[in-house]
Enzyme design. Sequence first.
Site, PDB file in Angstrom:
ATOM      1  N   ASP A 183     -11.483   5.880   6.199  1.00 14.26           N
ATOM      2  CA  ASP A 183      -9.949   5.412   6.367  1.00 14.26           C
ATOM      3  C   ASP A 183      -9.116   6.752   6.895  1.00 14.26           C
ATOM      4  O   ASP A 183      -9.176   7.748   6.312  1.00 14.26           O
ATOM      5  CB  ASP A 183      -9.446   5.311   4.805  1.00 14.26           C
ATOM      6  N   VAL A 231       4.848   3.339   2.761  1.00  9.22           N
ATOM      7  CA  VAL A 231       4.527   2.438   1.930  1.00  9.22           C
ATOM      8  C   VAL A 231       4.592   1.236   3.022  1.00  9.22           C
ATOM      9  O   VAL A 231       5.564   0.824   3.769  1.00  9.22           O
ATOM     10  CB  VAL A 231       5.497   2.067   0.905  1.00  9.22           C
ATOM     11  N   LYS A 232       3.476   0.509   2.739  1.00  3.82           N
ATOM     12  CA  LYS A 232       3.197  -0.769   3.827  1.00  3.82           C
ATOM     13  C   LYS A 232       3.310  -1.750   3.055  1.00  3.82           C
ATOM     14  O   LYS A 232       2.585  -2.061   2.118  1.00  3.82           O
ATOM     15  CB  LYS A 232       1.937  -0.725   4.637  1.00  3.82           C
ATOM     16  N   TYR A 281     -17.672   6.964 -10.055  1.00  4.32           N
ATOM     17  CA  TYR A 281     -16.929   8.287  -9.921  1.00  4.32           C
ATOM     18  C   TYR A 281     -17.126   8.905 -11.190  1.00  4.32           C
ATOM     19  O   TYR A 281     -17.056   8.516 -12.409  1.00  4.32           O
ATOM     20  CB  TYR A 281     -15.498   8.431  -9.699  1.00  4.32           C
ATOM     21  N   ASP A 305       0.875  -1.157  -0.105  1.00 10.15           N
ATOM     22  CA  ASP A 305      -0.173  -0.044  -0.323  1.00 10.15           C
ATOM     23  C   ASP A 305       1.084   1.315  -0.034  1.00 10.15           C
ATOM     24  O   ASP A 305       1.531   1.605   1.180  1.00 10.15           O
ATOM     25  CB  ASP A 305      -0.809  -0.101   1.179  1.00 10.15           C
ATOM     26  N   THR A 309      -3.445   9.686   5.946  1.00  5.02           N
ATOM     27  CA  THR A 309      -2.903  11.155   5.514  1.00  5.02           C
ATOM     28  C   THR A 309      -3.966  11.908   5.501  1.00  5.02           C
ATOM     29  O   THR A 309      -3.913  13.129   6.056  1.00  5.02           O
ATOM     30  CB  THR A 309      -1.960  11.195   4.226  1.00  5.02           C
ATOM     31  N   ASN A 317       0.841   8.336   0.857  1.00  2.00           N
ATOM     32  CA  ASN A 317       1.370   9.527   0.705  1.00  2.00           C
ATOM     33  C   ASN A 317       2.628   9.847   1.972  1.00  2.00           C
ATOM     34  O   ASN A 317       3.520  10.380   1.880  1.00  2.00           O
ATOM     35  CB  ASN A 317       0.576  10.822   0.850  1.00  2.00           C
ATOM     36  N   THR A 318       2.455   8.876   3.054  1.00  6.12           N
ATOM     37  CA  THR A 318       3.366   9.038   4.167  1.00  6.12           C
ATOM     38  C   THR A 318       4.154   7.800   4.222  1.00  6.12           C
ATOM     39  O   THR A 318       5.425   7.862   4.553  1.00  6.12           O
ATOM     40  CB  THR A 318       2.492   8.943   5.360  1.00  6.12           C
ATOM     41  N   ASP A 336      -6.559   3.289  -3.242  1.00  2.00           N
ATOM     42  CA  ASP A 336      -6.535   2.866  -2.035  1.00  2.00           C
ATOM     43  C   ASP A 336      -7.982   2.943  -1.421  1.00  2.00           C
ATOM     44  O   ASP A 336      -8.559   2.079  -0.969  1.00  2.00           O
ATOM     45  CB  ASP A 336      -5.550   3.787  -0.805  1.00  2.00           C
TER      46      ASP A 336
END
Length: 251
Positions: A125, A12-13, A95, A6, A128, A9-10, A104
């Site tokens: 969620d 990566v997991k 959308y 994943d 960030t 922005n902050t 995500d």
Amino acid sequence: MVLLADLGNTNVKFRAADKERLLGERSCAAPTREPEAWLGAARKALADAGATAARLVAASVVPGRVADLRCVAGLLGLDCLLVPRELPLDIENRYARPDEVGADRLAVAFAARRTCDAERIIVLDFGTATTFDCVRGGAYLGGLICPGVRSSIRSFTEDTAQLPSPSLEVDPTGLRIGVSTMDSLNQGVVYGFAAMVEGLVARLERPLGGPARVLATGGYAEIIAPVCPAIHEVRGDLVLEGLRLAAYDRA
């Protein structure tokens, strides 16, 4: 076996998974801006699961870092598939401009739809940004993007001379008048976000057509949920759960 990533922005997991579940105790994370640390985090995720993987399945909201992610996959000897472009998700995207939806957000909506039997679902969620994603039937309808907990804290602690960083510890039995700066900050942030969630969920249920099941994920979900009755359930790593389900749909 798959390795999931994943790319936010902050951070990566990374986490390994098989057909039945996510493996390992928790995600292994590295700062998004430090791709040299990603390989170590990816290897740790595999080691924690005691497994080897055949491919890497990822969601990214940082297009400029996708090449770094593919490089990590290559060093591990893995093929790399990104959702939804290379690995479609079995959920209708309503959308107005489908390509604008973050991978995500689609992944959490897809995971919620597959694992929750409610007709109407709202997924929060706490990343960030704080996102509200709405699902009805088999369709992702869209949602809201609000300030994140961490970015909100950073904005007023960096821009004010006398405010410390809050610990986010509160009395879960209810809001009270803060009697110290830290107490005031903690309650303001935690109960403030809880109130935002309660208000926006109530407003979103009207266009959704009725009450919704509200799931929360992300780093601050377990802090906000105990004081927010609007949240019905906390789901850890729901983005990665969506990637796991997508990976084995394709298998």
